[in-house]
Design a protein around this motif. Structure first.
Motif, PDB file in Angstrom:
ATOM      1  N   ALA A  39       0.862  -1.198   0.000  1.00 40.01           N
ATOM      2  CA  ALA A  39       0.000   0.000   0.000  1.00 40.01           C
ATOM      3  C   ALA A  39       0.894   1.242   0.000  1.00 40.01           C
ATOM      4  O   ALA A  39       0.572   2.253  -0.632  1.00 40.01           O
ATOM      5  N   ALA A  40       2.031   1.138   0.708  1.00 32.93           N
ATOM      6  CA  ALA A  40       2.961   2.278   0.765  1.00 32.93           C
ATOM      7  C   ALA A  40       3.620   2.528  -0.597  1.00 32.93           C
ATOM      8  O   ALA A  40       4.206   3.582  -0.817  1.00 32.93           O
ATOM      9  N   LYS A  41       3.527   1.549  -1.506  1.00 34.67           N
ATOM     10  CA  LYS A  41       4.111   1.730  -2.853  1.00 34.67           C
ATOM     11  C   LYS A  41       3.040   2.091  -3.867  1.00 34.67           C
ATOM     12  O   LYS A  41       3.271   2.073  -5.065  1.00 34.67           O
ATOM     13  N   GLY A  42       1.825   2.319  -3.385  1.00 32.60           N
ATOM     14  CA  GLY A  42       0.773   2.788  -4.276  1.00 32.60           C
ATOM     15  C   GLY A  42      -0.177   1.706  -4.758  1.00 32.60           C
ATOM     16  O   GLY A  42      -1.026   1.964  -5.621  1.00 32.60           O
ATOM     17  N   GLU A  43      -0.086   0.490  -4.223  1.00 31.16           N
ATOM     18  CA  GLU A  43      -1.025  -0.553  -4.657  1.00 31.16           C
ATOM     19  C   GLU A  43      -2.422  -0.233  -4.131  1.00 31.16           C
ATOM     20  O   GLU A  43      -2.574   0.194  -2.984  1.00 31.16           O
ATOM     21  N   THR A  44      -3.443  -0.463  -4.953  1.00 30.79           N
ATOM     22  CA  THR A  44      -4.803  -0.187  -4.490  1.00 30.79           C
ATOM     23  C   THR A  44      -5.238  -1.281  -3.513  1.00 30.79           C
ATOM     24  O   THR A  44      -4.688  -2.389  -3.503  1.00 30.79           O
ATOM     25  N   VAL A  45      -6.268  -0.956  -2.725  1.00 31.70           N
ATOM     26  CA  VAL A  45      -6.778  -1.938  -1.756  1.00 31.70           C
ATOM     27  C   VAL A  45      -7.267  -3.174  -2.507  1.00 31.70           C
ATOM     28  O   VAL A  45      -7.003  -4.314  -2.103  1.00 31.70           O
ATOM     29  N   LEU A  46      -7.969  -2.961  -3.603  1.00 34.17           N
ATOM     30  CA  LEU A  46      -8.507  -4.100  -4.351  1.00 34.17           C
ATOM     31  C   LEU A  46      -7.379  -4.986  -4.885  1.00 34.17           C
ATOM     32  O   LEU A  46      -7.426  -6.211  -4.748  1.00 34.17           O
TER      33      LEU A  46
END
Ligand code: ASP
Length: 317
Positions: free
Chosen positions: A90-97
């Motif tokens: 998430a800290a690298k920009g991955e979406t929750v989905l």
């Protein structure tokens, strides 16, 4: 939301209590009672999650919900893994989905998710495959279904008949997912006298929770109530102009023993926690004989065991 039930009416996900019938809620309360040694004292599970894996993703802070879900899943025999959000992708920009679908590929059976974004749970649930179920562990200010369930279970342990109950919910209702889920559950169980008490700007919008009566005067709203549910000021969700002056808020909305005397003599006092002592309620009330706050916490483990077991049973049948 009907998507949370499968075609035979079994619970498949738990996203919201809005739309679940009183019978479904009572069934979950009965199931939770079976995991309690005494009110508020969770006992062992029955292995109904043996061989299944639960993954917890808490994108917002949590103490009670996170620990109790983990204990519940372990007591039911599940493997439990936790994603530590600040050091995740998430800290690298991955979406929750994307994060969930990635973890789903590792053969996970349950996701327990808390996130601030309204509507996210529903959109995740529709994207999960057949194997995985989603349990909402707190969605913004929208909903907190397992809290609503443990709250009505706690009430039922003290008050037998929902239909004749007077319930007052007080504090920052506008930003409270706890209040919304409690209202959905109480209305489904037949409560007629539901009162929402707080400063005008912290009451819900006028087109929301319209079955409840609204009060800005705590002393008037609490009169003869059987259940008093107190809420924290959820500053993390407020716009800066909404944050009340603490001194005057305390004077008007802190539950003191003087105020509690205006409720029915055997009223119970609830709070989902964390309590801001001296603001939400005085120490003598939080720790007093009418407080059921610790009982709510213990019931939370049993209720989460019940929700996991109910969904697991639906998967097996
Ligand atoms: N613990 C509850 C929640 O997550 C209540 C609160 O934070 O005030 O909504």
């Amino acid at each position: 939301m009907n998507e949370q039930l499968d075609s035979r009416g079994h619970l498949r996900h738990l996203i919201t209590l809005d739309g679940l019938s009183g019978d479904v809620l009572s069934g979950l309360m009965d199931r939770a009672e079976a995991y309690l040694i005494a009110p508020g004292q969770p006992g062992p599970g029955d292995g109904s999650l043996e061989g299944l894996t639960v993954c917890q993703l808490f994108f917002e802070a949590s103490t009670r919900t996170k620990i109790s879900f983990e204990l519940a899943a372990r007591r039911q025999g599940a493997d439990v893994v936790n994603l530590v959000i600040p050091t995740s992708s998430a800290a690298k920009g991955e979406t929750v989905l994307d994060t969930l679908l990635t973890i789903q590929s590792m053969a996970v059976d349950f996701f327990v998710v808390r996130h601030k974004e309204a509507g996210l749970m529903r959109s995740i649930a529709t994207r999960l495959g057949d194997r995985a179920s989603l349990i909402n562990a707190g969605e913004g200010q929208q909903s907190h279904p397992t809290q609503g369930l443990l709250d009505v279970l706690t009430i039922r342990q003290h008050k037998k008949d929902f239909k004749n109950l007077s319930v007052a919910i007080t504090g920052d209702i506008r930003h409270s997912r706890v209040a919304r889920s409690a209202c959905h559950a109480l209305l489904a169980l037949g409560v007629h006298d539901l009162r929402l008490i707080g400063p005008e700007n912290l009451l819900p919008e006028s087109n929301e929770l319209t079955h409840a009566r609204r009060y800005t005067d705590f002393d008037a709203g609490i009169k003869d109530c059987d259940v008093v549910m107190m809420l924290r000021l959820q500053k993390e969700r407020m716009k800066s102009g909404d944050i009340p002056d603490l001194e005057s808020y305390r004077k008007q909305y802190c539950l003191t023993s003087r105020r509690l005397k205006l409720a029915s003599g055997n009223a119970i006092v609830m709070h989902p926690g964390p309590i801001n002592r001296g603001t939400d309620m005085a120490d003598e009330v939080a720790d007093g004989r009418q407080s059921v706050v610790r009982q709510q916490v213990g019931n939370g483990v049993a209720m989460r065991m019940a929700v996991l077991a109910a969904i697991a049973a639906g998967k097996k049948s």
